[in-house]
Design a protein around this motif. Structure first.
Motif, PDB file in Angstrom:
ATOM      1  N   GLU A 424       0.834  -1.083   0.117  1.00 57.76           N
ATOM      2  CA  GLU A 424      -0.015  -0.006   0.038  1.00 57.76           C
ATOM      3  C   GLU A 424       0.984   1.167  -0.039  1.00 57.76           C
ATOM      4  OE1 GLU A 424      -3.441  -0.149  -0.008  1.00 57.76           O
ATOM      5  OE2 GLU A 424      -2.940  -2.245  -0.382  1.00 57.76           O
ATOM      6  N   HIS A 426       1.181   3.675  -1.844  1.00 62.08           N
ATOM      7  CA  HIS A 426       0.550   4.919  -2.187  1.00 62.08           C
ATOM      8  C   HIS A 426       0.164   5.778  -1.053  1.00 62.08           C
ATOM      9  CE1 HIS A 426      -2.884   1.985  -2.098  1.00 62.08           C
ATOM     10  NE2 HIS A 426      -3.489   3.022  -1.713  1.00 62.08           N
ATOM     11  N   SER A 667       2.634  -1.258  -4.760  1.00 61.44           N
ATOM     12  CA  SER A 667       1.229  -0.908  -4.615  1.00 61.44           C
ATOM     13  C   SER A 667       0.495  -0.982  -5.935  1.00 61.44           C
ATOM     14  CB  SER A 667       0.861   0.572  -4.268  1.00 61.44           C
ATOM     15  OG  SER A 667      -0.456   1.082  -4.247  1.00 61.44           O
ATOM     16  N   THR A 669      -1.286   1.104  -7.394  1.00 61.43           N
ATOM     17  CA  THR A 669      -1.601   2.631  -7.623  1.00 61.43           C
ATOM     18  C   THR A 669      -0.510   3.332  -7.414  1.00 61.43           C
ATOM     19  OG1 THR A 669      -2.752   2.955  -5.910  1.00 61.43           O
ATOM     20  CG2 THR A 669      -4.181   2.442  -7.662  1.00 61.43           C
ATOM     21  N   ASP A 809     -10.381   2.878   0.492  1.00 62.95           N
ATOM     22  CA  ASP A 809      -8.993   2.450   0.411  1.00 62.95           C
ATOM     23  C   ASP A 809      -8.974   1.026   1.010  1.00 62.95           C
ATOM     24  OD1 ASP A 809      -8.182   4.747  -0.961  1.00 62.95           O
ATOM     25  OD2 ASP A 809      -7.581   5.562   0.995  1.00 62.95           O
ATOM     26  N   LYS A 855      -7.425   8.712  -6.455  1.00 60.81           N
ATOM     27  CA  LYS A 855      -8.557   8.312  -5.727  1.00 60.81           C
ATOM     28  C   LYS A 855      -9.562   7.476  -6.561  1.00 60.81           C
ATOM     29  CE  LYS A 855      -8.371  11.904  -2.142  1.00 60.81           C
ATOM     30  NZ  LYS A 855      -9.348  13.010  -1.658  1.00 60.81           N
ATOM     31  N   GLN A 858      -8.144   3.959  -7.334  1.00 58.11           N
ATOM     32  CA  GLN A 858      -8.343   2.924  -6.085  1.00 58.11           C
ATOM     33  C   GLN A 858      -9.636   2.548  -5.690  1.00 58.11           C
ATOM     34  OE1 GLN A 858      -6.635   5.523  -3.147  1.00 58.11           O
ATOM     35  NE2 GLN A 858      -4.811   5.728  -3.941  1.00 58.11           N
ATOM     36  N   ARG A 862     -11.589  -1.426  -6.606  1.00 58.86           N
ATOM     37  CA  ARG A 862     -12.285  -2.291  -5.596  1.00 58.86           C
ATOM     38  C   ARG A 862     -13.260  -3.464  -6.353  1.00 58.86           C
ATOM     39  NH1 ARG A 862      -9.269  -2.162  -2.109  1.00 58.86           N
ATOM     40  NH2 ARG A 862      -8.039  -1.043  -3.668  1.00 58.86           N
TER      41      ARG A 862
END
Length: 924
Positions: A424, A426, A667, A669, A809, A855, A858, A862
């Motif tokens: 993670e 980012h 990550s 992203t 997130d 954003k 991310q 999902r």
């Protein structure tokens, strides 16, 4: 016994509440009631239910007395996981209920199963259960008489003891101290070794994916020997969803740890993700006993149960009768826990929701008041056990905040990690932003004053001042004793309990409160809307009359605290050096702990002093300063002077990266794919990763590699931008959510840019969704923590979940439980003073675009967590600029359509995908 239990339980009604109605089961008769009717009955006759606060919230009333099966489950099966819903509890007991109507009829059977489990415990645990049952019966706990009935006549005859069974510390094993391990070797990990270990982790039945193996081989480069001091071997690796990055980095990390006899720290962003990573390591260490010795989860001290706090809360009649239930549940859990982790470990998070923080999470060492070896429970301390285990473990599962705070404070320098993997990645920027900031606020001042002076004004408290903690250590040293007395006295300059009320009344006491009063004056005077229910802030420039004088006076007060703090620190340091032969291990440990605590507070005081002095000149270029007033729903919570690094990756690089030998940051992203420009370099997408990982502050460039997701986004996802819903008309926004959620038949995640918008939608859609059989859960509304909300959402295929940033997130929900994600509007950064400064420093509008694209990326990510997943992503904002669409895969068409078309196409796509997979997805 079984017949008598069944008869006693059968006299209780059972209740399960939905979004617009409730099921009531009593004397074999089932009824569907309105919330008002159900609430009236529940207040008249306490029912069996699951999570009394959540049930009361669904009925729209205050919590009422009830037989909560969650409490019974926590007592009978401590340290065992259970979703805090009727279906979650029944599933844990292997009872299958198709719907709420059936679930309410199973609650009596569930209670009987749990009560019949009680006598099957080991003898020692059984004796403690009997003592606790007696204690709880005296305290009036509804379940207590049933516990005694289930335990049999012996329970009423068992001696209760001084603590009534709460003294669980008596039976806990002592931790073992180890000799310091030798420094690790420096052998590298070859790409072949990484690939072979990955194949071993996947097992013989799994197909080895070449891309995942390439990723593992790339990360292995972070485990090469360091060649120059201050220049770690660093790898930036972006791994799209579906690559399998967790096992991909565990493979080379585990090889390096084995070959070199060293420890690799695996750091992620949240406690929930730490738990997921721990589960992945079961593949490497399938034997739990072996894993216990080779894998350790590390968190801050404020996460672990403090046994001395537990004793203080229970002894001498300190606990009130209503506190006996949570304290008994804590005692039961402490005897069964893996590591004593109250926050995110095996302690049920819903227990804090049900019984409050004070008698649950409040039993941790939240204020750093540990007395170390002077504690009678030191040799059994969960925190000390975790620290020692981490020194010899192969894998330490940490979080970004702990890693950074330890590095910033120089804690445990002798065992400082040399090899890191930051998952993670980012989130590193925001984690560093928090870890390396300084806040001179009223609440921070009160905490420091309490740490130094202890409780004041005759208040009963578990807090221990510094004199109480280390007074005996310096009793024979006149210099240290005098300095300690001066520290306690000089700390009066700091804000004290009740400071906020005194400021509101215009009656501040002491230098710190007088400074805060002037800061408050400036904030309110410079605000366009001083009566706003939300937080306020203003620049520090052009201060109001009297503020500089108050700041200099407070800085002088801090100087007067720092002088004896420095003397006391020197006295303790000299004691370690001069009395080496005389100090026993326990005393040395106490002195070292006291020094760590003092040095940490000295750093805070030094930072506050600098911030105050800079008010009369200007803020150094590396920082951003401002005055802020925190509010929630119009209620003032805190205020003060705030300082953040303009670029927090600068201290992160200095404290964490440069001392390390090897670092991998990964990550899904890391990069920002901005709209193509004619003169853009192919490497331009890595610019954001360099900035937000700290790599640009290192003398040599990081190795960089990107591994695209193998998923078929074009055929398995749809993206819609709705053009005809007014984003600030909450009736329209709520109607759009309602129709989209109904079209998807649940499995929907609603994301919001503001809490008030989430609440406005939740209250409008909960009833129509419930009537359609779709349960709705909401962050900031339901009395459940975020991790529990996600667990429930994951388990219930037709549930809907509303949340803000943490849900965007932190939701990892493979399978059919997440097939629709809806964003209420473009998630632009909040334009506060800190963001404005960074926007100016990092590229203006391009910086805003970067953060917003990440954003969106991310949130969209999902939807597909496995190859057989599918879903729809919707943004209810016609103002989404085309330049942000590069956040999504280029292969997926982004359609701008009206809400009617979006609802129809969502239903059609999801129905077609469901049909093509035989009506269901693989939920394994």
């Amino acid at each position: 016994m079984t017949d008598s239990l069944a008869a006693a339980l059968g006299r209780l009604p059972a209740l399960v509440a939905g979004g617009g109605f409730a099921w009531w089961f009593e004397n074999g008769h089932l009824e569907k009631l309105s919330p008002d009717t159900a609430a009236r009955r529940a207040r008249a006759t306490p029912p069996l239910l699951v999570h009394f606060k959540a049930t009361a919230a669904k009925l729209g009333v205050e919590p009422f007395m009830a037989f909560d099966l969650l409490d019974l489950f926590a007592f009978v099966r401590p340290a065992r996981f259970c979703l805090p819903t009727p279906h979650g509890l029944l599933e844990r007991l292997s009872l299958d209920a198709a719907d709420d109507e059936e679930a309410v009829q199973y609650l009596h059977h569930a209670a009987q199963m749990l009560l019949e489990d009680l006598p099957r415990q080991q003898p020692r645990a059984l004796r403690r259960s009997m003592r606790l049952a007696q204690l709880l019966n005296k305290a009036g706990w509804p379940w207590a008489s049933y516990l005694l009935l289930g335990l049999g006549p012996e329970a009423t005859q068992a001696p209760s003891g001084g603590f009534g069974g709460l003294d669980v510390w008596q039976e806990l094993p002592e931790w073992v101290d180890y000799a310091p391990p030798p420094p690790p070797d420096t052998q590298s990990v070859s790409p072949t070794e990484a690939r072979e270990r990955l194949a071993q982790l996947l097992g013989t039945t799994a197909e080895l994916r070449e891309t995942q193996a390439d990723y593992a081989a790339t990360v292995a480069q972070a485990f090469a020997p360091r060649e120059v001091i201050g220049m770690p071997e660093m790898v930036l690796a972006e791994a799209g969803t579906g690559i399998g990055k967790t096992l991909g980095y565990i493979a080379p990390a585990s090889v390096w740890a084995e070959k070199n006899g060293g420890t690799v720290w695996l750091s992620t962003y949240t406690k929930n993700l730490q738990r997921q990573l721990d589960h992945e390591l079961d593949r490497l260490f399938p034997d739990p006993a072996e894993k216990q010795g080779r894998v350790v989860i590390r968190k801050g001290r404020e996460n672990y149960l403090c046994l001395l706090n537990l004793e203080d809360a229970t002894q001498g009649g300190a606990a009130r009768p209503q506190d006996m239930v949570p304290l008994s549940l804590i005692a039961r859990w402490a005897s069964a826990t893996r590591d004593g982790d109250l926050a995110g470990g095996d302690f049920p998070a819903w227990a804090a929701d049900l019984h409050g923080r004070n008698r649950t999470l409040g039993l941790t060492d939240q204020r750093g008041e540990c007395i170390h070896a002077a504690c009678p429970h030191y040799r059994k301390c969960f925190i000390e056990r975790a620290v020692r285990k981490s020194r010899k473990a192969e894998m330490v599962i940490a979080n970004h905040a702990l890693v950074m705070i330890q590095a910033a404070m120089g804690e445990d320098d002798a065992q400082k990690p040399l090899r890191y993997v930051f998952d993670e990645g980012h989130h590193l920027f925001e984690a560093a932003d928090s870890a390396f900031a300084a806040h001179l606020t009223g609440m921070e001042g009160v905490d420091l004053r309490r740490w130094l002076r202890g409780p004041e004004g005759g208040r009963r408290s578990r807090a221990r001042g510094i004199a109480n903690r280390i007074g005996d250590l310096v009793a024979q040293d006149e210099r240290g004793r005098t300095a300690l007395e001066a520290v306690v006295e000089m700390a009066r300059c700091l804000p004290g309990e009740g400071w906020l009320a005194r400021l509101s009344e215009g009656n501040p006491m002491g230098q710190g409160e007088k400074f805060l009063a002037r800061a408050r004056q400036q904030i309110l005077a410079r605000s366009a809307q001083p009566d706003s229910p939300y937080g306020l802030e203003c620049p520090t420039k052009e201060p109001v009359n009297g503020l500089i004088d108050a700041a200099m006076d407070f800085a002088h007060g801090i100087d007067r605290v720092l002088e004896p703090v420095n003397t006391l620190t020197k006295s303790l340091s000299d004691m370690l050096a001069d009395e080496t032969a005389e100090l026993d291990t326990a005393t040395r440990s106490r002195i070292e702990g006291a020094l760590r605590g003092l040095l940490r507070r000295k750093m805070t005081l030094d930072a506050w002093r600098s911030m105050l002095l800079d008010l009369q000149t200007e803020t150094p270029a590396a920082f951003v300063d401002w005055f802020g007033l925190e509010r929630i729903d119009g209620r003032d919570l805190d205020l003060g002077l705030y300082r953040h690094y303009l670029d927090p990756m600068l201290p992160f690089a200095g404290a964490v990266l440069k001392p390390a030998h090897g670092v991998a940051i990964t990550s899904a992203t890391l990069r920002d794919i901005a709209p193509a420009k004619a003169d853009a370099s192919p490497e331009a997408a890595w610019d954001s990763a360099e900035i937000r990982s700290g790599a640009r502050h290192l003398p040599q460039p990081a190795r960089r590699a990107a591994f695209p997701s193998p998923f078929d986004y074009a055929n398995r996802t749809r993206i819609f931008v709705v053009t005809d819903v007014r984003r600030d008309a909450m009736d329209q926004v709520a109607a759009a959510y309602r129709e989209l959620f109904l079209a998807a038949n649940g499995g929907a995640l609603g994301l919001f840019t503001a809490i008030f918008r989430l609440r406005a939608v939740q209250k409008r859609v909960i009833r129509p969704l419930a009537e359609a059989g779709l349960p709705l859960y909401a962050q900031h509304v339901d009395p459940l923590d975020n991790a529990t909300l996600v667990d429930i959402f994951r388990a219930e295929e037709h549930a809907c979940l509303l949340g803000t940033d943490a849900m965007r997130d932190g939701v990892d929900v493979p399978g059919a439980s997440l097939r629709l994600a809806v964003f209420d509007r473009v998630p632009w950064p909040r334009p506060d003073l800190l963001h404005k400064a960074r926007k100016s420093a990092f590229g203006g509008q391009a910086y805003d675009d970067l953060l917003t694209r990440l954003k969106l990326k991310q949130a969209y990510g999902r939807l597909l967590r496995r190859a057989d997943d599918y879903g729809v992503f919707v943004v209810l904002d016609a103002q989404l600029p085309s330049r942000l669409l590069s956040a999504f895969p280029a292969s997926v068409e982004v359609k701008r359509i009206g809400i009617r078309e979006a609802v129809a196409e969502t239903a059609a796509f999801l129905n077609s995908m469901r049909a093509s997979t035989g009506g269901q997805q693989n939920l394994a």
